[in-house]
Design a protein around this motif. Structure first.
Motif, PDB file in Angstrom:
ATOM      1  N   GLU A   1     -12.918   3.543  -1.741  1.00 22.18           N
ATOM      2  CA  GLU A   1     -12.465   4.908  -1.478  1.00 22.18           C
ATOM      3  C   GLU A   1     -13.629   5.725  -0.925  1.00 22.18           C
ATOM      4  O   GLU A   1     -14.647   5.895  -1.592  1.00 22.18           O
TER       5      GLU A   1
ATOM      6  N   VAL B   1     -11.703  -0.776  -8.238  1.00 18.86           N
ATOM      7  CA  VAL B   1     -11.759   0.320  -7.279  1.00 18.86           C
ATOM      8  C   VAL B   1     -13.200   0.799  -7.262  1.00 18.86           C
ATOM      9  O   VAL B   1     -13.857   0.880  -8.309  1.00 18.86           O
TER      10      VAL B   1
ATOM     11  N   LEU C   1     -10.514  -2.034  -3.919  1.00 16.70           N
ATOM     12  CA  LEU C   1     -10.155  -0.833  -3.174  1.00 16.70           C
ATOM     13  C   LEU C   1     -11.413   0.006  -3.052  1.00 16.70           C
ATOM     14  O   LEU C   1     -12.028   0.368  -4.060  1.00 16.70           O
TER      15      LEU C   1
ATOM     16  N   LEU D   1      -4.373  -6.980  -5.299  1.00 10.95           N
ATOM     17  CA  LEU D   1      -5.464  -6.127  -4.842  1.00 10.95           C
ATOM     18  C   LEU D   1      -6.764  -6.532  -5.537  1.00 10.95           C
ATOM     19  O   LEU D   1      -6.897  -6.411  -6.745  1.00 10.95           O
TER      20      LEU D   1
ATOM     21  N   PHE E   1      -8.247  -1.365   1.436  1.00 13.75           N
ATOM     22  CA  PHE E   1      -7.610  -2.241   0.454  1.00 13.75           C
ATOM     23  C   PHE E   1      -7.913  -3.682   0.845  1.00 13.75           C
ATOM     24  O   PHE E   1      -7.644  -4.068   1.992  1.00 13.75           O
TER      25      PHE E   1
ATOM     26  N   PHE F   1      -9.444   4.716   2.926  1.00 19.19           N
ATOM     27  CA  PHE F   1      -9.332   3.695   1.879  1.00 19.19           C
ATOM     28  C   PHE F   1      -9.327   2.327   2.561  1.00 19.19           C
ATOM     29  O   PHE F   1      -8.668   2.150   3.593  1.00 19.19           O
TER      30      PHE F   1
ATOM     31  N   VAL G   1       0.836  -1.208   0.000  1.00 21.66           N
ATOM     32  CA  VAL G   1       0.000   0.000   0.000  1.00 21.66           C
ATOM     33  C   VAL G   1       0.875   1.264   0.000  1.00 21.66           C
ATOM     34  O   VAL G   1       0.581   2.222  -0.716  1.00 21.66           O
TER      35      VAL G   1
END
Length: 142
Positions: free
Chosen positions: A118, A36, A116, A113, A106, A104, A11
């Motif tokens: 946000e 994401v 993610l 990953l 993760f 965030f 990260v």
């Protein structure tokens, strides 16, 4: 010492690459089906994966030509999850200063990953990035 993956180090490098504009390096951290998800109901909210992910990351540098700098203020890791508190600062293409606060999350799977999430101040996003334009409430991202 255990041979577990050091997700906090991944990260930290993720943010270093993001700050340096290294889109390919950032994308390489994601699993093939990784995504994401930008929370909220803004014009930039939604889930992005595959080619959309690269496009979304590249667009950051289109609207912040001098870059958008992320600063990590705290990080906690447990298992394959890393939670991050961060801020960002940059000059939007309009000339407006942009600063935001983030959380965030993760989520990794076998070193890659997977997702993610946000979370940020969506009013800052709307005011500066979206130039005051709003999606009608309840209208999902396309």
């Amino acid at each position: 010492m255990s041979n577990k993956t050091d997700y906090k180090a991944i990260v930290k490098q993720f943010f270093a690459d993001l700050n340096a504009g290294k889109v390919d390096e950032v994308v390489s951290v994601y699993a093939e089906d990784g995504a994401v998800e930008t929370m909220g109901n803004t014009l930039i909210s939604g889930e992005f994966k595959g080619p959309e992910l690269t496009k979304a990351l590249t667009s950051i540098y289109d609207i912040f030509p001098k870059g958008l700098r992320f600063t990590v203020h705290g990080m906690i890791a447990e298992g394959e999850k890393v939670a991050v508190e961060a801020t960002s600062a940059g000059e939007h293409i309009s000339g407006q200063d942009y600063e935001n606060q983030y959380h965030f999350l993760f989520e990794f799977d076998q070193g890659k990953l997977r997702r993610l999430r946000e979370y940020m101040d969506t009013e800052q996003v709307t005011d500066v990035i979206c130039r005051g334009q709003r999606r009608p409430f309840g209208a999902g991202a396309d």
